[in-house]
Design an enzyme around this catalytic site. Structure first.
Site, PDB file in Angstrom:
ATOM      1  N   ASP A 163      -1.383   6.750   6.226  1.00  0.00           N
ATOM      2  CA  ASP A 163      -1.374   5.327   6.543  1.00  0.00           C
ATOM      3  C   ASP A 163      -2.274   5.065   7.750  1.00  0.00           C
ATOM      4  O   ASP A 163      -2.431   5.927   8.618  1.00  0.00           O
ATOM      5  CB  ASP A 163       0.055   4.883   6.851  1.00  0.00           C
ATOM      6  N   LYS A 204       0.833  -1.214   0.000  1.00  0.00           N
ATOM      7  CA  LYS A 204       0.000   0.000   0.000  1.00  0.00           C
ATOM      8  C   LYS A 204       0.868   1.264   0.000  1.00  0.00           C
ATOM      9  O   LYS A 204       0.619   2.198  -0.770  1.00  0.00           O
ATOM     10  CB  LYS A 204      -0.943  -0.013   1.208  1.00  0.00           C
ATOM     11  N   THR A 205       1.880   1.301   0.848  1.00  0.00           N
ATOM     12  CA  THR A 205       2.763   2.472   0.892  1.00  0.00           C
ATOM     13  C   THR A 205       3.522   2.622  -0.421  1.00  0.00           C
ATOM     14  O   THR A 205       3.677   3.736  -0.939  1.00  0.00           O
ATOM     15  CB  THR A 205       3.751   2.353   2.062  1.00  0.00           C
ATOM     16  N   THR A 221      -5.800  -1.246   6.948  1.00  0.00           N
ATOM     17  CA  THR A 221      -5.860  -2.696   7.083  1.00  0.00           C
ATOM     18  C   THR A 221      -7.236  -3.141   7.552  1.00  0.00           C
ATOM     19  O   THR A 221      -7.525  -4.337   7.593  1.00  0.00           O
ATOM     20  CB  THR A 221      -4.807  -3.186   8.095  1.00  0.00           C
ATOM     21  N   ARG A 281       6.451  -8.193   1.887  1.00  0.00           N
ATOM     22  CA  ARG A 281       7.310  -7.670   2.956  1.00  0.00           C
ATOM     23  C   ARG A 281       7.987  -8.794   3.713  1.00  0.00           C
ATOM     24  O   ARG A 281       9.185  -8.727   4.030  1.00  0.00           O
ATOM     25  CB  ARG A 281       6.482  -6.821   3.916  1.00  0.00           C
TER      26      ARG A 281
END
Length: 344
Positions: free
Chosen positions: A116, A71-72, A165, A224
């Site tokens: 975020d 997402k980032t 999330t 990640r």
């Protein structure tokens, strides 16, 4: 070889500066470089291209999905491909309407604002954001009581990219103001192989495809985690001196307590409590959290979704129950009267 308890690779509580820098160095800079999420990439590309043709700021974007899926990175790509500056903040950092007003009033025309964990903003800030997103304006209250006055403040046009999330926690008025909502999905093993291969090239790690698949299969569908495991394999191969062979990959992941399904120390602790102490369940969330010494939010948001997704655990109105697959994976003899989550 014994398990290493000093670092939780899959579910780290706090990311070190080195980890953040490492992940930043591996981030793709464009949608063309971004691996996976094919449908979302196509939708974003269309949105950005249309905005460029019309010489306007792109619509506001909401990126929803589990942690670690990009997402980032996508927010950074939106800014980069739009040739716009990027401002980063987070929901927990915006606890008052004044915090948000300070950020919004300092934006330059066309800037991309990334928030975020946007679902964790203060409610007063959310309400201010409604008007800012729709009309590029906020109302500043001056004074108190009967003499208070609302002063409108025009904002430079901007694009808000929100990441969450837990999209269900966003109020409908805020969710409805996003022009595009993307739901990111977990990655398939072959997609993760591509992610790890790209990272290995950037890190100058020589590794064969079979070893790449071994890492990918233990990465819980999350880039990640895949990159983090690759880094530990690289370290192991460097110290061992025999390269990143399949044997070295398996030895490294065994050392760091990541099993063939991708379960880590905390995952196994949760399953062990359910299977051995509570005969497979049902177990309430709070009881489970106290038993393993973790916050209930960590169990609910990080551990439980993965265990449910791979079929080792079921959620029921009465609590968490191990499935037959959960009993089988841990090789624990079942009580004849035990309940099974997959029979409910």
């Amino acid at each position: 070889m014994t398990a290493f308890d000093g670092e939780d690779l899959v579910n780290p509580e706090v990311e070190s500066e080195a980890e953040v820098a490492f992940e930043g160095a591996l981030r793709p800079k464009s949608l063309a470089e971004f691996v996976g999420q094919r449908k979302v990439r196509g939708q974003l590309q269309l949105l950005l291209d249309a905005a460029a043709i019309q010489s306007r700021t792109p619509d506001h974007i909401l990126l929803a999905g589990p942690p670690g899926l990009g997402k980032t990175t996508l927010a950074m790509i939106v800014a980069h491909e739009s040739n716009r500056p990027l401002r980063l903040t987070s929901g927990p950092a915006i606890q008052h309407a004044g915090d948000l007003a300070a950020v919004l009033s300092s934006l330059v025309p066309g800037e991309v604002l990334f928030i975020d964990e946007i679902h964790r903003m203060a409610r007063s800030a959310e309400e201010m954001l409604y008007l800012a997103m729709e009309d590029f304006r906020i109302d500043i209250m001056v004074g108190k009581g009967a003499g208070a006055t609302s002063i409108p403040l025009d904002l430079a046009p901007f694009t808000l990219v929100g990441a969450t999330t837990r999209s269900g926690l966003l109020p409908n008025p805020l969710r409805d103001r996003f022009g595009f909502t993307a739901h990111l999905e977990f990655y398939e093993t072959e997609e993760l192989v591509q992610v790890i291969h790209r990272a290995a090239q950037l890190l100058a790690v020589e590794i064969d495809r079979e070893s790449l698949r071994e890492i990918a299969s233990r990465s819980r569908g999350t880039p990640r985690i895949a990159n983090r495991l690759l880094r530990r394999v690289r370290d192991y191969a460097l110290v061992d001196g025999r390269g990143a062979s399949l044997e070295a990959v398996r030895a490294a992941l065994e050392l760091y307590d990541v099993d063939e399904l991708g379960l880590d120390r905390l995952d196994r602790a949760v399953m062990s409590i359910i299977l051995e102490r509570f005969d497979g369940g049902p177990v309430g969330l709070n009881t489970l959290a106290v038993s393993v010494g973790e916050e209930s939010e960590t169990i609910e948001a990080v551990v439980e979704p993965f265990l449910v997704r791979i079929g080792l655990l079921s959620r029921t109105p009465r609590g968490r129950i191990a499935t037959k697959a959960g009993w089988a994976h841990f090789g624990i003899p079942r009580n004849a009267d035990a309940l099974f989550g997959d029979d409910l």
